[in-house]
Design a protein around this motif. Sequence first.
Motif, PDB file in Angstrom:
ATOM      1  N   VAL A  73       0.834  -1.205   0.000  1.00 41.29           N
ATOM      2  CA  VAL A  73       0.000   0.000   0.000  1.00 41.29           C
ATOM      3  C   VAL A  73       0.867   1.253   0.000  1.00 41.29           C
ATOM      4  CG1 VAL A  73      -1.694   1.322   1.320  1.00 41.29           C
ATOM      5  CG2 VAL A  73      -1.960  -1.147   1.062  1.00 41.29           C
ATOM      6  N   ARG A  74       1.897   1.258   0.818  1.00 39.04           N
ATOM      7  CA  ARG A  74       2.786   2.426   0.866  1.00 39.04           C
ATOM      8  C   ARG A  74       3.466   2.651  -0.482  1.00 39.04           C
ATOM      9  NH1 ARG A  74       5.467   5.778   4.385  1.00 39.04           N
ATOM     10  NH2 ARG A  74       4.398   4.840   6.162  1.00 39.04           N
ATOM     11  N   ALA A  75       3.996   1.584  -1.071  1.00 34.73           N
ATOM     12  CA  ALA A  75       4.676   1.726  -2.371  1.00 34.73           C
ATOM     13  C   ALA A  75       3.708   2.228  -3.433  1.00 34.73           C
ATOM     14  CB  ALA A  75       5.287   0.395  -2.781  1.00 34.73           C
ATOM     15  N   TYR A  76       2.490   1.707  -3.405  1.00 34.59           N
ATOM     16  CA  TYR A  76       1.491   2.140  -4.386  1.00 34.59           C
ATOM     17  C   TYR A  76       1.167   3.620  -4.226  1.00 34.59           C
ATOM     18  CZ  TYR A  76      -3.062   2.987  -6.463  1.00 34.59           C
ATOM     19  OH  TYR A  76      -4.090   3.538  -7.169  1.00 34.59           O
ATOM     20  N   LEU A  77       0.861   4.057  -3.002  1.00 32.02           N
ATOM     21  CA  LEU A  77       0.467   5.449  -2.791  1.00 32.02           C
ATOM     22  C   LEU A  77       1.621   6.406  -3.085  1.00 32.02           C
ATOM     23  CD1 LEU A  77      -1.822   5.241   0.364  1.00 32.02           C
ATOM     24  CD2 LEU A  77      -2.486   5.628  -2.009  1.00 32.02           C
ATOM     25  N   GLU A  78       2.832   6.003  -2.772  1.00 33.25           N
ATOM     26  CA  GLU A  78       3.976   6.846  -3.100  1.00 33.25           C
ATOM     27  C   GLU A  78       4.101   7.028  -4.607  1.00 33.25           C
ATOM     28  OE1 GLU A  78       7.196   4.880  -1.172  1.00 33.25           O
ATOM     29  OE2 GLU A  78       6.915   5.946   0.735  1.00 33.25           O
ATOM     30  N   SER A  79       3.827   5.964  -5.369  1.00 38.50           N
ATOM     31  CA  SER A  79       3.907   6.077  -6.819  1.00 38.50           C
ATOM     32  C   SER A  79       2.766   6.923  -7.381  1.00 38.50           C
ATOM     33  CB  SER A  79       3.886   4.684  -7.462  1.00 38.50           C
ATOM     34  OG  SER A  79       2.617   4.060  -7.309  1.00 38.50           O
ATOM     35  N   VAL A  80       1.586   6.807  -6.781  1.00 44.37           N
ATOM     36  CA  VAL A  80       0.427   7.573  -7.249  1.00 44.37           C
ATOM     37  C   VAL A  80       0.606   9.062  -6.958  1.00 44.37           C
ATOM     38  CG1 VAL A  80      -2.028   7.990  -6.833  1.00 44.37           C
ATOM     39  CG2 VAL A  80      -1.206   5.670  -7.139  1.00 44.37           C
ATOM     40  N   VAL A  81       1.118   9.372  -5.786  1.00 43.45           N
ATOM     41  CA  VAL A  81       1.339  10.772  -5.427  1.00 43.45           C
ATOM     42  C   VAL A  81       2.277  11.436  -6.436  1.00 43.45           C
ATOM     43  CG1 VAL A  81       2.415  12.274  -3.702  1.00 43.45           C
ATOM     44  CG2 VAL A  81       0.833  10.498  -2.990  1.00 43.45           C
ATOM     45  N   GLY A  82       3.190  10.665  -6.983  1.00 48.77           N
ATOM     46  CA  GLY A  82       4.123  11.213  -7.960  1.00 48.77           C
ATOM     47  C   GLY A  82       3.571  11.313  -9.363  1.00 48.77           C
ATOM     48  N   ASP A  83       2.332  10.874  -9.568  1.00 48.58           N
ATOM     49  CA  ASP A  83       1.711  10.932 -10.892  1.00 48.58           C
ATOM     50  C   ASP A  83       0.760  12.125 -10.944  1.00 48.58           C
ATOM     51  OD1 ASP A  83       0.257  10.588 -13.243  1.00 48.58           O
ATOM     52  OD2 ASP A  83       0.258   8.399 -13.079  1.00 48.58           O
ATOM     53  N   PRO A  84       1.085  13.156 -11.700  1.00 47.96           N
ATOM     54  CA  PRO A  84       0.243  14.360 -11.723  1.00 47.96           C
ATOM     55  C   PRO A  84      -1.109  14.155 -12.388  1.00 47.96           C
ATOM     56  CG  PRO A  84       1.961  14.508 -13.380  1.00 47.96           C
ATOM     57  CD  PRO A  84       2.258  13.277 -12.578  1.00 47.96           C
ATOM     58  N   LEU A  85      -1.306  13.018 -13.062  1.00 43.10           N
ATOM     59  CA  LEU A  85      -2.563  12.778 -13.772  1.00 43.10           C
ATOM     60  C   LEU A  85      -3.623  12.118 -12.901  1.00 43.10           C
ATOM     61  CD1 LEU A  85      -1.192  11.538 -17.222  1.00 43.10           C
ATOM     62  CD2 LEU A  85      -1.834  13.869 -16.540  1.00 43.10           C
ATOM     63  N   ILE A  86      -3.234  11.587 -11.742  1.00 45.72           N
ATOM     64  CA  ILE A  86      -4.178  10.866 -10.890  1.00 45.72           C
ATOM     65  C   ILE A  86      -4.637  11.763  -9.752  1.00 45.72           C
ATOM     66  CG2 ILE A  86      -4.532   8.886  -9.375  1.00 45.72           C
ATOM     67  CD1 ILE A  86      -2.537   7.343 -11.051  1.00 45.72           C
ATOM     68  N   GLN A  87      -5.942  11.976  -9.683  1.00 45.19           N
ATOM     69  CA  GLN A  87      -6.529  12.828  -8.654  1.00 45.19           C
ATOM     70  C   GLN A  87      -7.275  12.010  -7.593  1.00 45.19           C
ATOM     71  OE1 GLN A  87      -9.199  15.756 -10.231  1.00 45.19           O
ATOM     72  NE2 GLN A  87      -9.280  16.937  -8.338  1.00 45.19           N
ATOM     73  N   THR A  88      -7.857  10.881  -8.005  1.00 43.83           N
ATOM     74  CA  THR A  88      -8.687  10.064  -7.108  1.00 43.83           C
ATOM     75  C   THR A  88      -8.259   8.610  -7.190  1.00 43.83           C
ATOM     76  OG1 THR A  88     -10.590  11.531  -7.381  1.00 43.83           O
ATOM     77  CG2 THR A  88     -11.044   9.302  -6.597  1.00 43.83           C
ATOM     78  N   VAL A  89      -8.179   7.956  -6.037  1.00 49.00           N
ATOM     79  CA  VAL A  89      -7.904   6.518  -5.980  1.00 49.00           C
ATOM     80  C   VAL A  89      -9.108   5.825  -5.363  1.00 49.00           C
ATOM     81  CG1 VAL A  89      -6.573   4.717  -4.815  1.00 49.00           C
ATOM     82  CG2 VAL A  89      -5.392   6.621  -5.936  1.00 49.00           C
ATOM     83  N   LEU A  90      -9.606   4.813  -6.051  1.00 48.42           N
ATOM     84  CA  LEU A  90     -10.699   3.970  -5.559  1.00 48.42           C
ATOM     85  C   LEU A  90     -10.086   2.663  -5.079  1.00 48.42           C
ATOM     86  CD1 LEU A  90     -12.900   4.558  -8.713  1.00 48.42           C
ATOM     87  CD2 LEU A  90     -13.259   5.668  -6.513  1.00 48.42           C
ATOM     88  N   MET A  91     -10.291   2.308  -3.826  1.00 48.82           N
ATOM     89  CA  MET A  91      -9.684   1.105  -3.260  1.00 48.82           C
ATOM     90  C   MET A  91     -10.733   0.000  -3.203  1.00 48.82           C
ATOM     91  SD  MET A  91      -7.145   2.670  -0.357  1.00 48.82           S
ATOM     92  CE  MET A  91      -5.759   1.645  -0.853  1.00 48.82           C
ATOM     93  N   ASP A  92     -10.568  -0.990  -4.066  1.00 46.18           N
ATOM     94  CA  ASP A  92     -11.527  -2.080  -4.189  1.00 46.18           C
ATOM     95  C   ASP A  92     -11.317  -3.089  -3.056  1.00 46.18           C
ATOM     96  OD1 ASP A  92     -13.169  -4.158  -4.929  1.00 46.18           O
ATOM     97  OD2 ASP A  92     -12.365  -4.388  -6.950  1.00 46.18           O
ATOM     98  N   ASN A  93     -12.264  -3.094  -2.093  1.00 48.41           N
ATOM     99  CA  ASN A  93     -12.248  -4.054  -0.986  1.00 48.41           C
ATOM    100  C   ASN A  93     -11.022  -3.894  -0.085  1.00 48.41           C
ATOM    101  OD1 ASN A  93     -13.466  -6.143   0.462  1.00 48.41           O
ATOM    102  ND2 ASN A  93     -12.255  -7.710  -0.557  1.00 48.41           N
ATOM    103  N   TYR A  94     -10.660  -2.664   0.155  1.00 45.99           N
ATOM    104  CA  TYR A  94      -9.549  -2.385   1.066  1.00 45.99           C
ATOM    105  C   TYR A  94      -9.806  -1.043   1.743  1.00 45.99           C
ATOM    106  CZ  TYR A  94      -4.970  -1.945   3.075  1.00 45.99           C
ATOM    107  OH  TYR A  94      -3.949  -1.818   3.985  1.00 45.99           O
ATOM    108  N   PRO A  95      -9.520  -0.943   3.053  1.00 47.96           N
ATOM    109  CA  PRO A  95      -8.936  -1.917   3.979  1.00 47.96           C
ATOM    110  C   PRO A  95      -9.968  -2.898   4.521  1.00 47.96           C
ATOM    111  CG  PRO A  95      -9.311   0.154   5.101  1.00 47.96           C
ATOM    112  CD  PRO A  95      -9.666   0.399   3.666  1.00 47.96           C
TER     113      PRO A  95
END
Length: 228
Positions: A67-89
């Motif tokens: 989860v940490r690795a994923y969110l760190e990568s997403v934060v660095g992507d200027p094109l992604i504004q919203t993350v939908l977490m399917d069945n998590y946490p």
Amino acid sequence: MALSLLVPILGPPASGKTTLTLALGKDPDRHVFRLREHVPPGVVMATVSSGPRNLGWIDESVVEQAVRAYLESVVGDPLIQTVLMDNYPGTADQVRALLDVVEAVAPRCVVEPVELVLDPKVRRKRAQSRRVCHRCEHDPAADPRMPARPSRVGGWICANCKSLLHTRRGDAPSLFAARSRRHQDTVDDVRAAFDSAGIATNVLNAIVPASAVASLVEPMLIARSNTA
């Protein structure tokens, strides 16, 4: 543009979580997180043989790293504004770990959990009728999860690749019952963990069609992402 909204989509088996994330995740500034896609294939394989009670359960240390690795990568992507977490946490510990990571890597990001609820009889009926495609979804454990669209010719033929569809392994009656019990055992603690962080859970009755559920959530996504 930067990550401003994180939406955990929760609920018992066959309540429509994945269908909802598929419907909401079509916009290019949204991304869907599914834990199985962010852990080593060997870890996914191990969950298949872990027994009914722990089917699909991944070690917490592996989960937190993924989860940490994923969110760190997403934060660095200027094109992604919203993350939908399917069945998590799925547990209170995972809620707390997730909020800690969000605070560390995206402190301005709003967390807005959505919980789908549905009568057990309706869920069992849905589970009996849903199909998956082994050819279209290359799951590392040969246990595809994504709902497949049957062709008009017959309910067991994939509309996309024309191969034979199958029921989900986890929808077998004994496994489905075990997964449902596991959700029931953890759902109150998950809500309480969000509550203790001052985050209210949006509860929606999933008896209506998936498109109707999506139409209820969509305005909240737009409003929250614009004000975050």
